[in-house]
Structures are given as structure tokens and as C-alpha cells.
Write an enzyme that holds these catalytic residues in place. Sequence first.
Site, PDB file in Angstrom:
ATOM      1  N   HIS A  34      10.337  28.439  85.600  1.00 29.11           N
ATOM      2  CA  HIS A  34      11.046  29.706  85.750  1.00 29.11           C
ATOM      3  C   HIS A  34      12.240  29.632  86.709  1.00 29.11           C
ATOM      4  O   HIS A  34      13.333  30.063  86.368  1.00 29.11           O
ATOM      5  CB  HIS A  34      10.066  30.796  86.202  1.00 29.11           C
ATOM      6  CG  HIS A  34      10.657  32.167  86.097  1.00 29.11           C
ATOM      7  ND1 HIS A  34      11.078  32.720  84.898  1.00 29.11           N
ATOM      8  CD2 HIS A  34      10.935  33.100  87.044  1.00 29.11           C
ATOM      9  CE1 HIS A  34      11.566  33.924  85.108  1.00 29.11           C
ATOM     10  NE2 HIS A  34      11.503  34.178  86.399  1.00 29.11           N
ATOM     11  N   ASP A  41       7.940  27.861  81.099  1.00 30.81           N
ATOM     12  CA  ASP A  41       8.463  28.765  82.124  1.00 30.81           C
ATOM     13  C   ASP A  41       7.464  29.003  83.267  1.00 30.81           C
ATOM     14  O   ASP A  41       7.806  28.948  84.435  1.00 30.81           O
ATOM     15  CB  ASP A  41       8.816  30.093  81.445  1.00 30.81           C
ATOM     16  CG  ASP A  41       9.422  31.080  82.402  1.00 30.81           C
ATOM     17  OD1 ASP A  41      10.657  31.135  82.485  1.00 30.81           O
ATOM     18  OD2 ASP A  41       8.662  31.788  83.091  1.00 30.81           O
ATOM     19  N   SER A  67      15.704  36.844  84.645  1.00 27.01           N
ATOM     20  CA  SER A  67      14.358  37.365  84.849  1.00 27.01           C
ATOM     21  C   SER A  67      14.352  38.903  84.883  1.00 27.01           C
ATOM     22  O   SER A  67      14.910  39.519  83.983  1.00 27.01           O
ATOM     23  CB  SER A  67      13.805  36.732  86.144  1.00 27.01           C
ATOM     24  OG  SER A  67      12.423  36.925  86.237  1.00 27.01           O
TER      25      SER A  67
END
Length: 284
Positions: free
Chosen positions: A265, A210, A93
Site C-alpha cells: 500500500h 496492497d 488511498s
Amino acid sequence: MEAPLLLLLLAAVRVDAYRPVIIVHGIFDGPKQFRTLSAFITEAHPGTEVTVIDLYDNLSSLKPLWTQVQHFRRAASTVMEAAPDGVHLLCFSQGGLICRALLATTPDHNVHTFISLSSPQAGQYGDTDYLNRVFPECVKKTVYYFCYRRLGQRVSICDYWNDPHHRSSYLQNNVFLPLLNGDRPHEDMTAWRENFLRIQRLVLIGGPDDGVITPWQSSHFGFYDSSELVVEMRKQEFYRNDTFGLRTLDARGAVSVCIWPEVKHVQWHSNHSVFSSCMEKWLT
Ligand SMILES: *[C@@H]1O[C@H](CO)[C@@H](O)[C@H](O)[C@H]1NC(C)=O
Ligand SMILES: *[C@@H]1O[C@H](CO)[C@@H](O)[C@H](O)[C@H]1NC(C)=O
Ligand SMILES: *[C@@H]1O[C@H](CO)[C@@H](O)[C@H](O)[C@H]1NC(C)=O
């Protein structure tokens, strides 16, 4: 007979010597969230030295990215210096942007493979829970107003906030992503590009479910145009102009893309199918 036997033994030893893996966490998390991934790595490749850098955890992850890059570099350098054959960098990320900036600004790094795990490499523009934790009651349309100011740039999210409807303000006032991508020309561009190109492989992982990275294609360097239609990596200006080395890397056949549906995610780093199909083979 002795010499071939010795060679055989040496060969066996080398096969076992996996390069160390350095993990850089994402926003609002820290080493705790990467225990599963570390275990996946050492199960697949016993003996691998895995380091999850314990810096800017949890709320501290909101600190400005250039500040974070300096400290992550120092921590990563310690591992690199002890690894003559190089290391792998696996970054999740927001961490993927920290890592790319680290690669661009570290002339002597020895990173072999850079795995970017669901990172907003081309920026972020979306209403998500994460955004609302930082800017309650804000909608994506208004965030630029705060982000593209000096004060705003002191919040990590703003450093990669890429509002397609305020392009000129983004180019002018964002102190991080436009420089890293060479969207705004600067004098270190050539050097940064050379540094980045020391890597042997770039692995881009992400997918449509995601839920945080917006557009999700940003994990593969795609991004919105001014009509919010996604333009894929190879059609991006930074790719066509090769401003930071992406096209060169791609021409070398050194860019691997991995797309998985149905992964949220926060699941990317802990899903074994993702690990075995997108990461394992590169971490040698
Ligand atoms: C970050 O939060 C976790 C809880 O999720 C906690 O265990 C950890 O100690 C925190 N890290 C720091 C540096 O405060
Ligand atoms: C890309 O190249 C074109 C043509 O040389 C130039 O006009 C443009 O400003 C460049 N863009 C970037 C982001 O470097
Ligand atoms: C991992 O992701 C795959 C593919 O999306 C999914 O089918 C699977 O259920 C996930 N596994 C776990 C343990 O969450």
C-alpha cells in the site's frame, strides 16, 4: 516564412505546457510522503506545477470526510482557477474518495484526468494495521457496530466502511459512500453525476499485494457480496444503474485500469515502475 515559424514556436510552447497536478494524500500521511512522486512528475514532464495539498495531515486525516472535502475543494479551486486548460487530480488511498466527492460536488471543476491510486472506491472491509490503529482490538466483524452510528460517522474510515453483512445499516446510516455511489438514492444524484462526468479520464490503480485496501479490487470498484465473494466493477449495481456516471465514463472508453502485483500500500506513490506505466502518459 515568418508565420509558419511563429506557429512552430507556439506549438513548441504548447507541448511544454503540462497541466498542473494536484495531489491529495491518504490516511495518516501528508505532503512529506509525496516528495518522490512530485519528483517523478517534474522529471518526466519538466515545468509541471505540482501541488500537494497540505491539509488534514497525519492524525487529522481521521476527520469526517465531508468536512475534509470542503477544505480540499477550496485549496484545489485556487489551482484550478489559475489553469484555463484544466488540471489533473492524483489522489492516494482515502484521498481518492475525497477527490471523487470533490468532483461530484463541484459543478465548475476543470479536472481533466482523475487518477485514483489504490483507493477503496467501493469501500473497505478488512482487518488491517490501519484499522487497528483506529480501533484497537476490534475485528472487522464488529466495526459496523461503532461505525454505523452518528458518532462513528465522524471518523473518516467509517465513512467508507462497507460491511457486506450489514448492508441495510450501511445504506441507512453511512452518510458518505452510499450517497457518493448512489447506493442510496438522493435528490442531488443527477447533478453529482453530471459534475463527475466533466472529467475526461479516470485511471484506477491498485493490486493484489496492497495489504490494506480490502478487498484490493475495491481500488477498481469491485467489492464483496454478502458471501464475501468479490463482484467486479461492471457487475456492481451502481455500475449497471449508472448511478454516478461510471458506466457512461466506461462507455466513452475513458476508464483506464492498471493492476500491479507486488506493490504494498505505502509503495504505490513511490514506485517508479508504477509511475511510468500507469500515470506518466496521462499527466500531459
Ligand atoms: C505529520 O507527520 C510528519 C512526520 O511523519 C511531520 O513531519 C509533519 O510535520 C506532520 N504534519 C503536521 C501538519 O503535523
Ligand atoms: C437499480 O435499478 C433497479 C431497477 O430499476 C432498482 O430496483 C434498484 O433500486 C436500483 N439500484 C440502485 C442502487 O440505484
Ligand atoms: C516497483 O514495483 C515493481 C513491480 O511490482 C517491483 O518489481 C519493483 O521492485 C518495485 N520497485 C521499487 C523501487 O520498489
